[in-house]
Design a protein around this motif. Structure first.
Motif, PDB file in Angstrom:
ATOM      1  N   GLN A   6       0.858  -1.178   0.000  1.00 46.07           N
ATOM      2  CA  GLN A   6       0.000   0.000   0.000  1.00 46.07           C
ATOM      3  C   GLN A   6       0.892   1.224   0.000  1.00 46.07           C
ATOM      4  N   SER A  20      -9.145   7.919  -4.722  1.00 47.57           N
ATOM      5  CA  SER A  20      -8.916   6.506  -5.021  1.00 47.57           C
ATOM      6  C   SER A  20      -7.748   6.010  -4.187  1.00 47.57           C
ATOM      7  N   ASN A  22      -5.587   2.472  -3.008  1.00 46.74           N
ATOM      8  CA  ASN A  22      -5.369   1.162  -3.612  1.00 46.74           C
ATOM      9  C   ASN A  22      -4.403   0.289  -2.813  1.00 46.74           C
ATOM     10  N   THR A  24      -2.305  -3.707  -3.422  1.00 46.74           N
ATOM     11  CA  THR A  24      -2.081  -4.930  -4.187  1.00 46.74           C
ATOM     12  C   THR A  24      -1.705  -6.028  -3.210  1.00 46.74           C
ATOM     13  N   TRP A  35     -11.477  -2.597   4.423  1.00 44.99           N
ATOM     14  CA  TRP A  35     -10.900  -1.252   4.512  1.00 44.99           C
ATOM     15  C   TRP A  35     -11.231  -0.684   5.884  1.00 44.99           C
ATOM     16  N   TYR A  71      -5.861  -6.741  -6.933  1.00 48.64           N
ATOM     17  CA  TYR A  71      -5.866  -5.297  -6.753  1.00 48.64           C
ATOM     18  C   TYR A  71      -7.167  -4.926  -6.066  1.00 48.64           C
ATOM     19  N   SER A  73      -9.426  -1.579  -4.260  1.00 45.04           N
ATOM     20  CA  SER A  73      -9.527  -0.126  -4.250  1.00 45.04           C
ATOM     21  C   SER A  73     -10.649   0.329  -3.330  1.00 45.04           C
ATOM     22  N   PHE A  75     -12.908   3.884  -3.132  1.00 45.22           N
ATOM     23  CA  PHE A  75     -13.205   5.188  -3.703  1.00 45.22           C
ATOM     24  C   PHE A  75     -14.054   5.980  -2.703  1.00 45.22           C
ATOM     25  N   CYS A  89      -5.858  -1.144   4.264  1.00 43.77           N
ATOM     26  CA  CYS A  89      -6.511  -2.294   3.654  1.00 43.77           C
ATOM     27  C   CYS A  89      -6.073  -3.545   4.418  1.00 43.77           C
TER      28      CYS A  89
END
Lengths: 111, 113
Positions: A6, A20, A22, A24, A35, A71, A73, A75, A89
């Motif tokens: 992150q 946004s 994100n 991985t 989240w 991935y 995300s 928003f 995350c």
């Protein structure tokens, strides 16, 4: 390689912008994706909890999971100064309780 | 309703002393977790309790760390002979069971001088 990556930020945006955030991840066995929002000197607060791929919406927040790309995300629409916090995350596999956390992205929403 | 409660919120102690951190989970939550959060790092799993089952201690970093939980109530995390590298925020979380999302307390900020 960390299991969850992150970008630490900080990410600065003007009030009203779409944000946004994100992450991985490396383990294709991960199936649950979370989240959390963490204000300074406070504990993480659960924002979104999703299973497998797809989108989930809750008010101004939308979580998106793309398992093919590993991935995830988050928003935030119509961002507010009160959204300024660190966003974490987290993920885990089915049937286990050990969450793997990213290091968090610090977000600043400027009035 | 009350969330996860942790005490103390801050603890400053000298190297070599023992410390005890307390966690009150959300009422009715059978699962309880301890994590450690170091500056600039992700949360690190320490230990998990589920009802009366044997705890999962696999995340405890050394034998100086131990934790107890009585039934489905309060848990204490004890660090013996503290070292400077133990300085961190210790977070407790609880969930209805192991398959439900975890809810966190505000943590204990531990500083070892």
């Amino acid at each position: 390689q960390k299991e969850v990556e992150q970008d630490p930020g900080p990410l600065s945006v003007p009030e009203g912008a779409i944000v946004s955030l994100n992450c991985t991840y490396s383990n294709s066995a991960f199936q649950y994706f979370m989240w959390y929002r963490q204000y300074s000197r406070k504990g993480p607060e659960l924002l979104m909890y999703t299973y497998s791929s797809g989108n989930k919406e809750d008010g101004r927040f939308t979580a998106q999971v793309d398992k093919s790309s590993k991935y995830i995300s988050l928003f935030i629409r119509d961002s507010q100064p009160s959204d300024s916090a660190t966003y974490l995350c987290a993920t885990t596999t089915s049937g286990t309780y050990k969450y793997i956390f990213g290091t968090g992205t610090r977000l600043k929403v400027l009035a | 309703g009350a969330g996860v409660s942790q005490s103390p919120s801050n603890k400053v102690t000298e190297k070599g002393k023992d410390v005890e951190l307390r966690c009150d989970p959300i009422s009715g939550h059978t699962a309880l977790y301890w994590y450690r959060q170091r500056l600039g790092q992700g949360l690190e799993f320490l230990i998990y309790f589920q009802g009366n089952s044997a705890p999962d201690k696999s995340g405890l970093p050394s034998d100086r760390f131990s934790a107890e939980r009585t039934g489905e109530s309060v848990s204490t995390l004890t660090i013996q002979r503290t070292q400077q590298e133990d300085s961190a925020v210790y977070l407790c979380a609880s969930s209805l069971d192991q398959n439900q999302p975890q809810h966190f307390g505000d943590g204990t900020r531990l500083s070892i001088l």
